[in-house]
Design an enzyme around this catalytic site. Structure first.
Site, PDB file in Angstrom:
ATOM      1  N   SER A   1       0.709  -1.381  -0.147  1.00  0.00           N
ATOM      2  CA  SER A   1       0.367  -0.304  -0.097  1.00  0.00           C
ATOM      3  C   SER A   1       0.841   1.750   0.066  1.00  0.00           C
ATOM      4  O   SER A   1       1.949   1.254   0.827  1.00  0.00           O
ATOM      5  CB  SER A   1      -0.953   0.400   1.038  1.00  0.00           C
ATOM      6  OG  SER A   1      -1.042   1.400   1.759  1.00  0.00           O
TER       7      SER A   1
HETATM    8  N1  LIG Z   1      -6.230   7.268   0.221  1.00  0.00           N
HETATM    9  C1  LIG Z   1      -6.935   6.248   1.263  1.00  0.00           C
HETATM   10  C2  LIG Z   1      -6.578   4.503   0.049  1.00  0.00           C
HETATM   11  C3  LIG Z   1      -6.477   3.582   1.141  1.00  0.00           C
HETATM   12  C4  LIG Z   1      -7.241   2.403   0.367  1.00  0.00           C
HETATM   13  O1  LIG Z   1      -7.729   2.607  -0.829  1.00  0.00           O
HETATM   14  N2  LIG Z   1      -6.083   1.428   0.613  1.00  0.00           N
HETATM   15  C5  LIG Z   1      -5.973   0.058  -0.560  1.00  0.00           C
HETATM   16  C6  LIG Z   1      -5.188  -0.841  -0.434  1.00  0.00           C
HETATM   17  S1  LIG Z   1      -3.554   0.722  -1.140  1.00  0.00           S
HETATM   18  C7  LIG Z   1      -6.987  -1.453   0.233  1.00  0.00           C
HETATM   19  O2  LIG Z   1      -7.629  -0.728   1.840  1.00  0.00           O
HETATM   20  N3  LIG Z   1      -7.741  -1.380   0.480  1.00  0.00           N
HETATM   21  C8  LIG Z   1      -8.995  -2.681   0.705  1.00  0.00           C
HETATM   22  C9  LIG Z   1     -10.353  -1.889   0.153  1.00  0.00           C
HETATM   23  O3  LIG Z   1     -10.048  -1.363   0.252  1.00  0.00           O
HETATM   24  O4  LIG Z   1     -11.227  -3.036   1.232  1.00  0.00           O
HETATM   25  C10 LIG Z   1      -5.307   6.208   1.907  1.00  0.00           C
HETATM   26  O5  LIG Z   1      -4.692   7.009   1.386  1.00  0.00           O
HETATM   27  O6  LIG Z   1      -5.369   5.454   3.042  1.00  0.00           O
END
Ligand SMILES: N[C@@H](CCC(=O)N[C@@H](CS)C(=O)NCC(=O)O)C(=O)O
Length: 215
Positions: A11
């Site tokens: 991430s």
């Molecule tokens: N804008 C958010 C993005 C967070 C995000 O979408 N993270 C992804 C991993 S890169 C995640 O947790 N995905 C799992 C999901 O959305 O279920 C941040 O800066 O934390």
């Protein structure tokens, strides 16, 4: 006790938080989640963060915060000294926030779609998403014109928010030094900061996954 960061190394927002914590000297307890196994969708984690995203920070007194941008702002406000990484000037702060939105609106969406497709789909990279990335590079190139760091001439939170994602995108769509000299020079500058090492393990993992699909 140190705050706990629920995270995965691939991430980009997680890596931004790790770099900022390192730069500020804030100790973080890392709690790795296996999101491919759905560990971010368990009732326990959803209770902490109904948006089920990493990074998610849990303070020792139980306060919970997610979104990488919100977390780095919190860390610098709570643990930072002398306005380090977040200069005390309203306009400079506004431009840092502007860079956060640029990251969230222009850089994150195409990379996130490509990554999700690698982990959960057929892994094929949609050429339209590569076009979106190229367009975002063109904008970033202009945003970096005439100053050393992402915002002005000192390192700020914006550098870490952008570097973790741009170095990851560079693996998917290489950033050509002739077309994007400002981006390449800025990447070099950030890579020389001691806290940059927090970005490296996640990049390595991402590279391994990507290798499978870029043959
Ligand atoms: N804008 C958010 C993005 C967070 C995000 O979408 N993270 C992804 C991993 S890169 C995640 O947790 N995905 C799992 C999901 O959305 O279920 C941040 O800066 O934390």
């Amino acid at each position: 006790m140190a705050p706990t960061l629920y995270m995965i190394e691939t991430s980009t927002s997680t890596r931004a938080v790790l770099m900022v914590a390192k730069a500020l000297g804030v100790e973080i307890t890392k709690h790795y989640l296996d999101i491919t196994a759905g560990e971010h969708l368990t009732p326990e984690f959803l209770k902490l963060n109904p948006q089920h995203t990493v990074p998610t920070l849990v303070e020792e007194d139980g306060k919970v915060l997610w979104d990488g941008h919100a977390i780095v702002l919190y860390l610098v406000d709570k643990y930072g000294k002398d306005n380090f990484l977040y200069p005390n000037d309203s306009y400079t702060r506004a431009i840092i926030h502007q860079m956060f939105y640029f990251e969230a609106e222009y850089l994150f969406p195409p990379l996130s779609k490509i990554t999700k497709n690698m982990f959960y789909g057929n892994g094929k990279i949609d050429p339209n998403l590569l076009d979106d990335m190229g367009e975002a590079y063109g904008i970033l190139e202009k945003l970096l014109e005439g100053h050393l760091w992402a915002v002005g001439n000192e390192t700020t939170l914006a550098d870490f928010s952008i570097i973790s994602i741009i170095t990851t995108m560079d693996m998917v769509l290489p950033i050509d030094s002739k077309t994007f000299p400002n981006i390449r020079a800025w990447i070099k500058r950030v890579e020389n900061l001691p806290c940059y090492k927090e970005n490296i393990p996640g990049l390595r993992v991402y590279k391994k996954v990507l290798k499978k699909y870029l043959k």
